[in-house]
Design an enzyme around this catalytic site. Structure first.
Site, mmCIF file in Angstrom:
data_model
loop_
_atom_site.group_PDB
_atom_site.id
_atom_site.type_symbol
_atom_site.label_atom_id
_atom_site.label_comp_id
_atom_site.label_asym_id
_atom_site.label_seq_id
_atom_site.Cartn_x
_atom_site.Cartn_y
_atom_site.Cartn_z
ATOM 1 N N GLU A 143 0.819 -1.204 0.000
ATOM 2 C CA GLU A 143 0.000 0.000 0.000
ATOM 3 C C GLU A 143 0.859 1.262 0.000
ATOM 4 O OE1 GLU A 143 -3.077 -0.014 -0.553
ATOM 5 O OE2 GLU A 143 -3.547 -2.132 -0.228
ATOM 6 N N HIS A 183 -1.089 -5.863 1.424
ATOM 7 C CA HIS A 183 -2.259 -6.728 1.298
ATOM 8 C C HIS A 183 -1.891 -7.983 0.511
ATOM 9 C CE1 HIS A 183 -5.421 -3.595 2.394
ATOM 10 N NE2 HIS A 183 -5.788 -4.694 3.027
ATOM 11 N N CYS A 239 -7.277 -2.494 8.041
ATOM 12 C CA CYS A 239 -5.931 -2.477 7.465
ATOM 13 C C CYS A 239 -5.423 -1.046 7.356
ATOM 14 C CB CYS A 239 -5.937 -3.154 6.099
ATOM 15 S SG CYS A 239 -6.397 -4.905 6.177
#
Length: 201
Positions: free
Chosen positions: A80, A167, A143
């Site tokens: 991310e 992820h 998350c």
């Protein structure tokens, strides 16, 4: 030896297995790329998970932090790029909480960028045959919450500790139990995380 805090999550929603839990359990206590891996499992609870990762950071005093989360439906490893200062979900957490756009930190910036070498992660994984790409949204579920809390902690304390979130797809075991999900073998998921750790400075 330096210390890497590696976190995963407990099972949640209608996912009876969380492959991040299995990765953390397998790698914790091991040495890799000059790091001793400290593995921790976080609650899927808006009222607990942020506090938990900060407690683990204070306890471990890591030289780097990598948090893992399940993105069921994605078929690539996706580091991310950014966490946003927002808690919102159309799905309840494991305790029934469903925030509606509340800020994670009242005085925090709108977004905080990962300080992990995410482009190198992707290039390395692709070179080894693992589908991967940088993701520009960690969503607004737990998350994103955990990623933001860790980055904010290092930001306000002026600590140069590489930190961020990756992820991962579902495992085959989860896909069989859940239904129609793209999936990887648990071994490939774990090996891909090992390759990521090998690139940590």
């Amino acid at each position: 030896m330096k210390t890497l805090l590696l976190t995963g999550f407990e099972p949640f929603l209608d996912f009876p297995i969380n492959p991040t839990h299995q990765i953390v359990e397998e790698l914790k206590g091991k040495g890799l790329n000059g790091y001793r891996i400290e593995g921790r499992i976080l609650s899927v609870d808006y009222n607990k998970s942020g506090r938990e990762i900060l407690e683990h950071i204070n306890d471990v005093e890591p030289d780097a932090v990598i948090s893992l989360g399940l993105a069921a439906g994605r078929y690539k490893m996706t580091p991310e790029r950014i966490a946003i200062n927002c808690n919102e979900s159309n799905e309840k957490d494991n305790e029934g909480n469903m925030p509606e756009g509340d800020p994670i930190q009242e005085e925090g910036p709108d977004g905080l960028f990962s300080t992990l070498p995410i482009k190198s992660f992707v290039e390395n994984l692709q070179s080894k045959g693992y589908p991967a790409e940088v993701s520009n949204t960690a969503g607004t579920y737990l998350c994103n919450h955990v990623m933001y809390q860790a980055l904010y902690h290092f930001h306000v304390n002026h600590q140069q500790v590489p930190s961020g979130f990756v992820h991962i797809p579902a495992s085959h075991e989860l896909a069989v139990q859940h239904g129609k999900l793209p999936s990887w073998s648990q071994k490939d998921l774990t090996d891909a995380v090992k390759h990521i750790i090998q690139l940590m400075p």
